[in-house]
Design a protein around this motif. Structure first.
Motif, PDB file in Angstrom:
ATOM      1  N   ALA A 133     -11.516  51.036 -20.837  1.00  0.00           N
ATOM      2  CA  ALA A 133     -10.463  50.926 -19.826  1.00  0.00           C
ATOM      3  C   ALA A 133     -10.961  50.122 -18.625  1.00  0.00           C
ATOM      4  O   ALA A 133     -12.148  50.123 -18.304  1.00  0.00           O
ATOM      5  N   ASP A 134     -10.034  49.435 -17.970  1.00  0.00           N
ATOM      6  CA  ASP A 134     -10.370  48.680 -16.764  1.00  0.00           C
ATOM      7  C   ASP A 134     -10.122  49.498 -15.508  1.00  0.00           C
ATOM      8  O   ASP A 134     -10.678  49.191 -14.450  1.00  0.00           O
ATOM      9  N   ASP A 135      -9.296  50.532 -15.622  1.00  0.00           N
ATOM     10  CA  ASP A 135      -8.990  51.383 -14.473  1.00  0.00           C
ATOM     11  C   ASP A 135      -8.540  52.732 -14.997  1.00  0.00           C
ATOM     12  O   ASP A 135      -8.165  52.872 -16.172  1.00  0.00           O
ATOM     13  N   TYR A 136      -8.556  53.737 -14.107  1.00  0.00           N
ATOM     14  CA  TYR A 136      -8.267  55.107 -14.519  1.00  0.00           C
ATOM     15  C   TYR A 136      -7.508  55.788 -13.397  1.00  0.00           C
ATOM     16  O   TYR A 136      -7.984  55.843 -12.256  1.00  0.00           O
ATOM     17  N   MET A 137      -6.309  56.295 -13.696  1.00  0.00           N
ATOM     18  CA  MET A 137      -5.498  57.010 -12.721  1.00  0.00           C
ATOM     19  C   MET A 137      -5.119  58.381 -13.263  1.00  0.00           C
ATOM     20  O   MET A 137      -4.734  58.509 -14.424  1.00  0.00           O
ATOM     21  N   ALA A 138      -5.223  59.390 -12.400  1.00  0.00           N
ATOM     22  CA  ALA A 138      -4.851  60.746 -12.794  1.00  0.00           C
ATOM     23  C   ALA A 138      -3.429  61.053 -12.346  1.00  0.00           C
ATOM     24  O   ALA A 138      -2.971  60.586 -11.303  1.00  0.00           O
ATOM     25  N   ARG A 170      -1.513  44.826 -10.057  1.00  0.00           N
ATOM     26  CA  ARG A 170      -1.690  43.515  -9.430  1.00  0.00           C
ATOM     27  C   ARG A 170      -3.168  43.141  -9.365  1.00  0.00           C
ATOM     28  O   ARG A 170      -3.546  41.994  -9.623  1.00  0.00           O
ATOM     29  N   LEU A 171      -3.992  44.119  -9.038  1.00  0.00           N
ATOM     30  CA  LEU A 171      -5.432  43.863  -8.945  1.00  0.00           C
ATOM     31  C   LEU A 171      -5.994  43.443 -10.289  1.00  0.00           C
ATOM     32  O   LEU A 171      -6.757  42.469 -10.385  1.00  0.00           O
ATOM     33  N   ARG A 172      -5.648  44.159 -11.352  1.00  0.00           N
ATOM     34  CA  ARG A 172      -6.182  43.831 -12.684  1.00  0.00           C
ATOM     35  C   ARG A 172      -5.654  42.500 -13.186  1.00  0.00           C
ATOM     36  O   ARG A 172      -6.389  41.744 -13.833  1.00  0.00           O
ATOM     37  N   LEU A 173      -4.403  42.192 -12.881  1.00  0.00           N
ATOM     38  CA  LEU A 173      -3.853  40.899 -13.304  1.00  0.00           C
ATOM     39  C   LEU A 173      -4.477  39.763 -12.516  1.00  0.00           C
ATOM     40  O   LEU A 173      -4.721  38.683 -13.057  1.00  0.00           O
ATOM     41  N   ARG A 174      -4.788  39.975 -11.263  1.00  0.00           N
ATOM     42  CA  ARG A 174      -5.476  38.948 -10.481  1.00  0.00           C
ATOM     43  C   ARG A 174      -6.860  38.693 -11.043  1.00  0.00           C
ATOM     44  O   ARG A 174      -7.334  37.562 -11.084  1.00  0.00           O
ATOM     45  N   GLY A 175      -7.517  39.767 -11.492  1.00  0.00           N
ATOM     46  CA  GLY A 175      -8.862  39.613 -12.038  1.00  0.00           C
ATOM     47  C   GLY A 175      -8.882  38.774 -13.289  1.00  0.00           C
ATOM     48  O   GLY A 175      -9.898  38.174 -13.625  1.00  0.00           O
ATOM     49  N   GLY A 176      -7.741  38.691 -13.987  1.00  0.00           N
ATOM     50  CA  GLY A 176      -7.695  37.906 -15.213  1.00  0.00           C
ATOM     51  C   GLY A 176      -7.077  36.544 -15.057  1.00  0.00           C
ATOM     52  O   GLY A 176      -6.900  35.838 -16.024  1.00  0.00           O
ATOM     53  N   LEU A 196      -2.924  38.912   1.100  1.00  0.00           N
ATOM     54  CA  LEU A 196      -2.952  40.082   0.221  1.00  0.00           C
ATOM     55  C   LEU A 196      -4.264  40.848   0.298  1.00  0.00           C
ATOM     56  O   LEU A 196      -4.333  41.998  -0.135  1.00  0.00           O
ATOM     57  N   HIS A 197      -5.307  40.219   0.821  1.00  0.00           N
ATOM     58  CA  HIS A 197      -6.594  40.903   0.931  1.00  0.00           C
ATOM     59  C   HIS A 197      -6.750  41.628   2.269  1.00  0.00           C
ATOM     60  O   HIS A 197      -7.122  42.796   2.312  1.00  0.00           O
ATOM     61  N   SER A 198      -6.436  40.933   3.348  1.00  0.00           N
ATOM     62  CA  SER A 198      -6.620  41.524   4.674  1.00  0.00           C
ATOM     63  C   SER A 198      -5.437  42.375   5.108  1.00  0.00           C
ATOM     64  O   SER A 198      -5.540  43.144   6.068  1.00  0.00           O
ATOM     65  N   ARG A 199      -4.282  42.235   4.422  1.00  0.00           N
ATOM     66  CA  ARG A 199      -3.050  42.940   4.771  1.00  0.00           C
ATOM     67  C   ARG A 199      -2.574  42.547   6.169  1.00  0.00           C
ATOM     68  O   ARG A 199      -2.035  43.365   6.914  1.00  0.00           O
ATOM     69  N   ILE A 200      -2.757  41.299   6.518  1.00  0.00           N
ATOM     70  CA  ILE A 200      -2.288  40.758   7.793  1.00  0.00           C
ATOM     71  C   ILE A 200      -1.163  39.783   7.516  1.00  0.00           C
ATOM     72  O   ILE A 200      -1.257  38.950   6.609  1.00  0.00           O
TER      73      ILE A 200
END
Length: 219
Positions: free
Chosen positions: A96-101, A114-120, A137-141
């Motif tokens: 898995a690339d990420d894990y959410m409970a 969005r993060l995982r799609l950006r990584g690819g 999208l990184h600094s949220r400014i």
């Protein structure tokens, strides 16, 4: 268009996830078993998988391991009720690339997608622009005519939602699902309050009210 495969046997959760993903502009495919999920992952144009582990015919971890042996390379986000550190490690070790409970919020799931799609994808933008607005999208400014404003977490997600759907009218119900994770309208004025917050930073005319429907970005 980005295609996301949802492998989840609980219909209520699968419907909630599917509604949130479609509202965010993704195409979805749903399956309720490991066998169907395995075949769809290998034989369909899938860009990302959201995977439950407690499937009726096979444990999701075992299915994921089999997928990876078949050279399936798309990102996989596990979404499960198993929430111990050992469970998380087992999921990541299985490919898995990420894990959410569970329980989870749809806006957090969308952020992780969005993060995982950006990584690819090297072509995924790090800034969104609309007229005089520019959102980092990184600094949220957000910059308005070159003047920068910091955004809270909810303000950022709401601003990003508008800027990813320029000139599209978004209903309050859509915004509640995409930003706050509600699958129903709780009868509050939450959306209206945060639209006012954004207008104070982005400009009074930046977000138009479409009476009886919702809001749209006018930049």
């Amino acid at each position: 268009m980005t295609h996301i495969l949802i492998i989840e046997d609980e219909d209520r959760i699968a419907s909630f996830v599917e509604k949130g993903l479609r509202s965010a502009g993704y195409a979805t495919l749903r399956t309720a078993t490991a066998a169907e999920g395995f075949e769809n992952a290998l034989n369909s144009a899938v860009d990302l998988v959201v995977l439950d582990l407690g499937l009726p015919d096979e444990d999701g971890l075992r299915m994921l391991s089999r997928l990876r042996t078949k050279k399936f390379s798309a990102p996989v986000i596990i979404l499960t009720a198993r929430d111990t550190p050992a469970d998380t490690v087992a999921g990541l070790d299985s490919g898995a690339d990420d894990y959410m409970a569970k329980p989870f919020s749809i806006d957090e799931l969308l952020a992780r997608i969005r993060l995982r799609l950006r990584g690819g994808s090297a072509d995924e933008p790090t800034r969104l622009s609309a007229g005089s607005l520019e959102l980092d999208l990184h600094s949220r400014i957000i910059s308005v005519d070159g003047v920068q404003h910091e955004l809270s977490s909810r303000e950022f997600t709401l601003a990003e939602t508008f800027m990813r759907h320029p000139r599209q009218v978004l209903s309050r119900e859509q915004l509640l699902g995409m930003v706050w994770g509600y699958s129903f309208d709780p009868g509050s004025n939450l959306v209206d309050v945060y639209v006012r917050y954004l207008r104070a930073k982005m400009g009074a005319d930046s977000i138009k009210t479409v009476r009886g429907v919702g809001y749209r970005l006018s930049a």
